[in-house]
Enzyme design. Structure first.
Site, short mmCIF file in Angstrom:
data_model
loop_
_atom_site.label_atom_id
_atom_site.label_comp_id
_atom_site.label_asym_id
_atom_site.label_seq_id
_atom_site.Cartn_x
_atom_site.Cartn_y
_atom_site.Cartn_z
N GLY A 77 -10.57 1.15 0.70
CA GLY A 77 -9.52 0.22 1.09
C GLY A 77 -8.11 0.77 1.03
O GLY A 77 -7.19 0.07 0.64
N TYR A 102 9.21 -8.97 -6.91
CA TYR A 102 8.11 -8.58 -7.80
C TYR A 102 7.68 -9.72 -8.72
O TYR A 102 6.52 -9.79 -9.11
CB TYR A 102 8.46 -7.30 -8.58
CG TYR A 102 8.26 -6.09 -7.70
CD1 TYR A 102 7.00 -5.57 -7.48
CD2 TYR A 102 9.33 -5.51 -7.02
CE1 TYR A 102 6.80 -4.49 -6.63
CE2 TYR A 102 9.15 -4.44 -6.16
CZ TYR A 102 7.87 -3.93 -5.97
OH TYR A 102 7.67 -2.88 -5.11
N ASP A 143 -1.91 -4.58 -9.23
CA ASP A 143 -2.52 -5.75 -9.86
C ASP A 143 -3.50 -5.28 -10.94
O ASP A 143 -3.78 -4.08 -11.05
CB ASP A 143 -3.23 -6.61 -8.80
CG ASP A 143 -4.40 -5.88 -8.15
OD1 ASP A 143 -5.34 -5.47 -8.86
OD2 ASP A 143 -4.38 -5.68 -6.91
N CYS A 186 12.49 0.30 -18.78
CA CYS A 186 13.96 0.39 -18.88
C CYS A 186 14.43 1.59 -18.08
O CYS A 186 13.99 2.72 -18.33
CB CYS A 186 14.39 0.53 -20.34
SG CYS A 186 16.17 0.78 -20.48
N ASN A 198 -14.13 1.34 4.01
CA ASN A 198 -12.92 0.68 4.50
C ASN A 198 -13.32 -0.33 5.58
O ASN A 198 -14.33 -0.17 6.25
CB ASN A 198 -11.96 1.73 5.10
CG ASN A 198 -10.53 1.25 5.17
OD1 ASN A 198 -10.28 0.08 5.44
ND2 ASN A 198 -9.58 2.14 4.95
N CYS A 245 17.01 -4.40 -22.41
CA CYS A 245 15.84 -3.63 -22.85
C CYS A 245 15.61 -3.90 -24.33
O CYS A 245 16.55 -3.82 -25.12
CB CYS A 245 16.11 -2.13 -22.61
SG CYS A 245 14.96 -1.05 -23.48
N GLN A 281 -4.05 2.71 -6.44
CA GLN A 281 -2.65 2.60 -6.03
C GLN A 281 -2.18 1.16 -6.21
O GLN A 281 -1.02 0.86 -6.03
CB GLN A 281 -2.51 2.98 -4.55
CG GLN A 281 -2.95 4.40 -4.25
CD GLN A 281 -3.13 4.62 -2.75
OE1 GLN A 281 -2.18 4.95 -2.04
NE2 GLN A 281 -4.33 4.43 -2.26
N ASN A 282 -3.12 0.28 -6.56
CA ASN A 282 -2.78 -1.14 -6.69
C ASN A 282 -2.07 -1.42 -8.01
O ASN A 282 -2.39 -0.83 -9.04
CB ASN A 282 -4.04 -1.99 -6.60
CG ASN A 282 -4.73 -1.85 -5.26
OD1 ASN A 282 -4.12 -1.33 -4.32
ND2 ASN A 282 -5.96 -2.27 -5.15
N HIS A 307 0.52 4.04 -9.29
CA HIS A 307 1.77 3.45 -8.77
C HIS A 307 2.34 2.39 -9.72
O HIS A 307 3.12 1.54 -9.29
CB HIS A 307 1.54 2.86 -7.37
CG HIS A 307 1.34 3.90 -6.31
ND1 HIS A 307 0.94 3.62 -5.02
CD2 HIS A 307 1.49 5.25 -6.36
CE1 HIS A 307 0.86 4.75 -4.32
NE2 HIS A 307 1.17 5.74 -5.12
#
Ligand code: APR
Length: 229
Positions: free
Chosen positions: A173, A54, A92, A115, A199, A134, A89-90, A107
């Protein structure tokens, strides 16, 4: 008729900004099997690998620029005379950097850390480390604020309300295979809302209208049509 527009976007929206989609031909996501990097079990087994993965996604997203489709959706939101709900759902932040407001990240988001012990959230540093404590409870249990497979997506109540306040559902998309997002089209139909897909290739889901093409082409075209009505 409310005039509201509900937009569900997926990885195809950011593909032309250089961020890979999930379901490419090789079945791998940036050379990893999804279950090795995007599940709570993977994080429990190998937190180092998951954090590193990530961290790379965060660095990649920071270097990417919003494309014409992100910018067109922001333009639609600013100029439409009814609410435009942007559910993505991205993970970014290219919609925000393209000028959009109040983006609903179902998401999670790469820019946030979570944490696993006390659920505190804060801005993730560019590189997270498994040993980072944390800032609230001190537990060394920090993770990216990403909804992994097997976890419950965020903001589901807000999403339901947004759908009920819309006359048009547009899927952009996304392959439409990951639930609950994959079920939003059906929910829209049950509410009597018109459905549309933009799409690269039709996903095969049921829509009243499907337009195929690159997001950077078909999204601005569609936005121009809506705004000129
Ligand atoms: N323009 C428009 N659509 C595109 C483009 C493009 N340039 N490039 C790819 N697409 C389309 C593909 O045809 C495909 O339908 O984008 C879709 C991408 O599908 P996926 O890779 O499955 O991504 P997504 O639907 O967002 O995945 C959903 O799965 O792994 C999880 O949590 C992750 O949010 C993700 C979820």
């Amino acid at each position: 008729m409310t005039g509201g527009i509900f937009i569900l976007s997926g990885a195809g929206l950011s593909a032309e900004s250089g961020l890979k989609t999930f379901r490419a031909e090789d079945g791998l996501w940036e050379d990893h099997r999804v279950e090795d990097v995007a599940t709570p079990e993977a994080f429990a087994r190998d937190p180092e690998l998951v954090q590193t993965f990530y961290n790379m996604r965060r660095a990649q997203a920071a270097e990417a620029e919003p494309n014409a489709a992100h910018q067109a959706l922001a333009r639609l939101q600013a100029a439409h005379d009814a609410p435009v709900y942007l559910v993505t759902q991205n993970v970014d932040d290219l919609l925000e950097r393209g000028g959009a407001r109040d983006v609903i990240h179902m998401h999670g988001a790469l820019k946030d850390a979570l944490c696993a012990t006390c659920d505190h959230r804060w801005s993730a540093p560019m590189a997270m480390d498994v040993k980072d404590p944390c800032p609230s409870c001190g537990a060394p249990a920090t993770r990216p604020d990403i909804v992994w497979f097997g976890e419950i997506p965020y903001h589901m109540d807000t999403i339901q309300e947004a759908l009920e306040d819309s006359d048009l559902f547009v899927s952009i998309g996304t392959s439409g295979v990951v639930y609950p997002a994959a079920g939003f089209g059906q929910m829209a139909r049950q509410l009597g809302i018109r459905t549309m897909e933009l799409n690269l290739e039709a996903s095969g889901g049921r829509f009243d209208e499907v337009r195929e093409g690159l997001a950077s082409t078909v999204v601005p075209q569609w936005v121009d049509e809506v705004l000129s009505r």
